[in-house]
Design an enzyme around this catalytic site. Structure first.
Site, PDB file in Angstrom:
ATOM      1  N   ASN A  11      36.138  53.603  37.157  1.00 53.23           N
ATOM      2  CA  ASN A  11      35.947  52.413  35.630  1.00 53.23           C
ATOM      3  C   ASN A  11      34.016  52.189  36.050  1.00 53.23           C
ATOM      4  O   ASN A  11      33.302  51.999  37.259  1.00 53.23           O
ATOM      5  CB  ASN A  11      36.646  50.574  36.317  1.00 53.23           C
ATOM      6  CG  ASN A  11      36.451  49.951  35.077  1.00 53.23           C
ATOM      7  OD1 ASN A  11      35.847  50.320  34.385  1.00 53.23           O
ATOM      8  ND2 ASN A  11      36.076  48.770  35.377  1.00 53.23           N
ATOM      9  N   TRP A  12      33.793  52.668  35.208  1.00 53.70           N
ATOM     10  CA  TRP A  12      32.096  53.009  35.252  1.00 53.70           C
ATOM     11  C   TRP A  12      31.883  50.836  34.893  1.00 53.70           C
ATOM     12  O   TRP A  12      29.985  51.501  34.858  1.00 53.70           O
ATOM     13  CB  TRP A  12      31.907  53.961  33.951  1.00 53.70           C
ATOM     14  CG  TRP A  12      31.761  55.195  34.161  1.00 53.70           C
ATOM     15  CD1 TRP A  12      32.178  55.791  35.592  1.00 53.70           C
ATOM     16  CD2 TRP A  12      31.324  56.673  33.982  1.00 53.70           C
ATOM     17  NE1 TRP A  12      32.190  56.827  35.717  1.00 53.70           N
ATOM     18  CE2 TRP A  12      31.658  57.599  34.704  1.00 53.70           C
ATOM     19  CE3 TRP A  12      30.377  56.466  32.830  1.00 53.70           C
ATOM     20  CZ2 TRP A  12      31.695  58.351  34.738  1.00 53.70           C
ATOM     21  CZ3 TRP A  12      30.406  57.590  32.131  1.00 53.70           C
ATOM     22  CH2 TRP A  12      30.224  59.253  32.822  1.00 53.70           C
ATOM     23  N   LYS A  13      32.445  50.730  34.143  1.00 50.34           N
ATOM     24  CA  LYS A  13      32.301  49.067  33.290  1.00 50.34           C
ATOM     25  C   LYS A  13      31.188  49.164  32.548  1.00 50.34           C
ATOM     26  O   LYS A  13      30.939  50.643  31.574  1.00 50.34           O
ATOM     27  CB  LYS A  13      32.046  48.793  35.024  1.00 50.34           C
ATOM     28  CG  LYS A  13      32.710  48.064  35.532  1.00 50.34           C
ATOM     29  CD  LYS A  13      32.487  47.199  36.684  1.00 50.34           C
ATOM     30  CE  LYS A  13      33.637  47.599  37.992  1.00 50.34           C
ATOM     31  NZ  LYS A  13      33.379  46.307  38.695  1.00 50.34           N
ATOM     32  N   GLU A 167      44.369  44.768  42.635  1.00 52.04           N
ATOM     33  CA  GLU A 167      43.142  44.208  42.406  1.00 52.04           C
ATOM     34  C   GLU A 167      42.446  42.619  42.594  1.00 52.04           C
ATOM     35  O   GLU A 167      42.683  42.008  41.275  1.00 52.04           O
ATOM     36  CB  GLU A 167      42.100  44.952  41.104  1.00 52.04           C
ATOM     37  CG  GLU A 167      42.260  45.981  40.616  1.00 52.04           C
ATOM     38  CD  GLU A 167      40.629  45.989  40.297  1.00 52.04           C
ATOM     39  OE1 GLU A 167      40.217  47.880  40.866  1.00 52.04           O
ATOM     40  OE2 GLU A 167      40.228  45.836  38.979  1.00 52.04           O
ATOM     41  N   GLY A 173      33.485  44.199  44.002  1.00 57.27           N
ATOM     42  CA  GLY A 173      32.089  45.010  43.706  1.00 57.27           C
ATOM     43  C   GLY A 173      31.923  43.821  45.426  1.00 57.27           C
ATOM     44  O   GLY A 173      30.595  43.377  45.372  1.00 57.27           O
ATOM     45  N   SER A 212      35.552  47.359  46.473  1.00 54.39           N
ATOM     46  CA  SER A 212      35.360  47.969  47.228  1.00 54.39           C
ATOM     47  C   SER A 212      35.766  49.208  47.845  1.00 54.39           C
ATOM     48  O   SER A 212      35.859  49.773  49.042  1.00 54.39           O
ATOM     49  CB  SER A 212      35.302  47.079  47.754  1.00 54.39           C
ATOM     50  OG  SER A 212      34.117  45.173  47.847  1.00 54.39           O
TER      51      SER A 212
END
Ligand code: PEP
Length: 264
Positions: A11-13, A167, A173, A212
């Site tokens: 997921n590149w966001k 998640e 993160g 993470s």
């Protein structure tokens, strides 16, 4: 032996300009050529880079597929700034992330809306990857199981046939991941919740873990045999890290022994 391939989704966001996106997707597609077929990678770039990444993935076949990060509930119409599932499918996308905690939090998305998006994705022939997870406060209050149950009940369709991504919000993160034992327990819980939500004993919905995941932690996380794969944020922005995580997902490349409740 026939094994269900593990999914490794990146997921590149909101990251990726034209040149960098092309380079990253090309490097992943090249690296994925030497991966065994028991791993499938998916890249979810921002909407603006879908076409470009689709071009970079031409020829990669099922080893690296295209995904998107969200879709609207409607097929088309007066929805300024939104993108429909049909438009995503038109770019060559096969997967779409739905209900990511950043969308739940920053865009106020609730389970009912996510369920409508799942319906839209299914109607467009996309595979929905529905994200669920408890916050740190919910975890500390002992409410994680209740929260996960209500997210599963509310956001999945009755005949859901996509992917579930667990998640925990506190792991995203943060550099912190649940322990292997904790994750195994949660996966057992999620399987039970899926069985009762979908009224089926034999659940085929892959359950991924996200939060993470790095090349260092991936072998431990992915050694949980029942895990369907991983959803990766920051580490998917670097081709080498992302590919190393995919290598850890391959049973053929990894010699990690299985243990715990999933040993068979
Ligand atoms: C995510 O946001 O889906 C995610 C897994 O992010 P990270 O890997 O950076 O924690």
């Amino acid at each position: 032996m026939n094994v269900t391939p593990k999914l490794v989704i990146g997921n590149w966001k909101m990251n990726g300009l034209r040149e960098a996106s092309l380079q990253l997707a090309t490097a992943v597609a090249e690296g994925a050529r030497s991966l065994p077929d028991d791993v499938r990678m998916v890249i979810c770039p921002p909407f603006t880079q879908l076409d470009r990444v689709a071009e970079a993935l031409e020829g990669a076949g099922a080893s690296v597929m295209l995904g998107a990060q969200d879709c609207h509930t409607a097929v088309s119409g007066a929805h300024t700034g939104d993108i429909s599932a049909e438009m995503l499918a038109d770019t060559g996308a096969r997967y779409v992330l739905l209900g990511h905690s950043e969308r739940r939090q920053a865009h106020g998305e609730n389970d009912a809306l996510i369920r409508q998006k799942v319906q839209a994705a299914e109607a467009a022939g996309l595979i929905p990857v529905v994200c669920i997870g408890e916050t740190m406060a919910e975890r500390q209050d002992g409410r994680a199981a209740t929260v996960l149950a209500s997210q599963i009940d509310g956001s999945l369709t009755d005949n859901f046939n996509g992917v579930l991504a667990y998640e925990p919000v506190w792991a995203i993160g943060s550099g912190v991941t649940p322990s292997r034992e904790e994750l195994e327990r949660t996966l057992l819980l999620l399987r039970g919740l899926l069985q009762s939500r979908l009224k089926m004993d034999d659940i085929r919905v892959p359950i991924l873990y996200g939060g993470s995941v790095t090349p260092a932690q991936a072998p431990t996380i992915l050694s949980i045999g029942v895990l369907g794969g991983v959803l990766v944020g920051s580490a998917s922005l670097e081709a080498r890290s992302f590919l190393r995580i995919a290598e850890a997902a391959s049973l053929r490349l990894s010699s990690q022994p299985l243990s715990g409740p999933y040993r068979s």
